[in-house]
Design an enzyme around this catalytic site. Structure first.
Site, PDB file in Angstrom:
ATOM      1  N   SER A  78      43.990 -55.210 112.305  1.00 32.85           N
ATOM      2  CA  SER A  78      43.640 -54.948 113.705  1.00 32.85           C
ATOM      3  C   SER A  78      43.586 -53.451 113.954  1.00 32.85           C
ATOM      4  O   SER A  78      43.858 -52.642 113.069  1.00 32.85           O
ATOM      5  CB  SER A  78      44.670 -55.594 114.638  1.00 32.85           C
ATOM      6  OG  SER A  78      45.900 -54.894 114.574  1.00 32.85           O
ATOM      7  N   SER A  92      48.117 -52.413 121.864  1.00 40.47           N
ATOM      8  CA  SER A  92      49.131 -52.679 120.851  1.00 40.47           C
ATOM      9  C   SER A  92      50.235 -53.553 121.426  1.00 40.47           C
ATOM     10  O   SER A  92      50.854 -53.202 122.437  1.00 40.47           O
ATOM     11  CB  SER A  92      49.734 -51.354 120.337  1.00 40.47           C
ATOM     12  OG  SER A  92      50.797 -51.601 119.435  1.00 40.47           O
TER      13      SER A  92
END
Length: 306
Positions: A89, A254
């Protein structure tokens, strides 16, 4: 998946190791005795083909003997020295990108057994600014990678997209520090984006390490969703003993300690230290190839991780 692979690797090493020992100290001597007896009962010397057939181990034994040293080497390397990981990611952009393949140093923070993960050799502990791989506290079957922001006893504030750190100390220490803002210096705009929104790149000067971060200045901090710790404000965190506070370098994209809390020391896997390969997967939907086939190699990203 990594946990199951570790268990499989340990079991395979034990099985092949036992077969290797059995062959070395019992099966191989028995084959030699059998060959000697056959030779003694024959008036003429046995052909090379007959000798090879009598001395040849079974397929299972031969395979185990051949692969045991390789499997044992891989187990030692992966469990105690280095382990490869793939970044899945963009939560650590710009430091790490989706498609980066990294090496994680597993001995910097002590040696652990590969199954129960009990530490048996103390070597060192994380420092502020280290990029670490750890078992996600809410599901230890999942590996996460973030940057260490707070050490045990530290007080951390993340307010208005600025970071403040008060290092741990005791009341008896005369050198106790107050909160100090981590200096962020503008680097650039437009190099990275999130959903079409331009991200701003800053250089963040941690107490002992400087690294780059990304901030989305067009959205508000998700403070109402932060982890609620008793006795603190919603954007303040006191790191418990034996735990660490971590954040992603892509601040607004995040899922990190701000939302679920702290990483126990026993969950640490190791320090991410090197990018050994980096693939680009920029493939549009019209492509006939699957999305996991790389579109290119980013050779410029290979190197140490800051």
């Amino acid at each position: 998946m990594a946990v199951y692979f570790s268990i499989f690797l340990v079991v395979l090493t034990l099985i092949t190791g036992l077969v290797w020992l059995a062959d070395k100290f019992y099966l191989a001597p028995q084959r030699r005795l059998k060959l000697a007896d056959a030779q003694a009962q024959c008036k003429e010397t046995l052909s090379e083909e007959a000798q090879a057939k009598l001395a040849e181990p079974s397929g299972l034994v031969d395979t185990s003997v051949q692969i045991f040293p390789v499997i044992a080497f891989v187990l030692i390397l992966r469990s105690f020295l280095w382990e490869p990981f793939q970044i899945p990611s963009g939560s650590m952009m710009p430091t790490l990108l989706d498609g980066d393949f990294i090496l994680v140093n597993k001995f910097n923070y002590g040696l652990r057994d590969p199954v129960a993960r009990n530490k048996f050799v103390e070597i060192g502990l994380p420092e502020r600014g280290d990029v670490v791989v750890f078992k996600y506290p809410l599901d230890t079957k999942i590996d996460y990678i973030k940057r260490v922001i707070g050490l045990p006893g530290d007080r951390i504030i993340y307010r208005n997209k600025s970071l403040y750190i008060k290092p741990a100390c005791t009341d008896t220490h005369s050198d106790c520090q107050e909160f100090k803002q981590v200096e962020q210096t503008f680097v650039s705009n437009g190099d990275y984006s999130d959903g079409g929104i331009e991200l701003t790149r800053y250089s963040s000067a941690m107490p002992n390490k400087t690294h780059d971060i990304l901030v989305n200045n067009q959205i508000l901090p998700r403070t109402p969703h932060y982890y609620k710790q008793a006795g603190t404000q919603r954007d303040e965190f006191v790191v418990p003993q034996g735990h660490y506070f971590v954040m992603g370098d892509n601040r607004d994209n995040s899922l990190d300690g701000r939302f679920w809390g702290f990483v126990p020391e026993e969950n640490l896997v190791g320090e991410a230290v090197f990018i050994w390969m980096s693939f680009d997967f920029d493939r549009d939907e019209s492509s006939v190839l699957p999305h996991w086939v790389p579109t290119g190699v980013r050779f410029g990203r290979i190197g140490s991780i800051n």
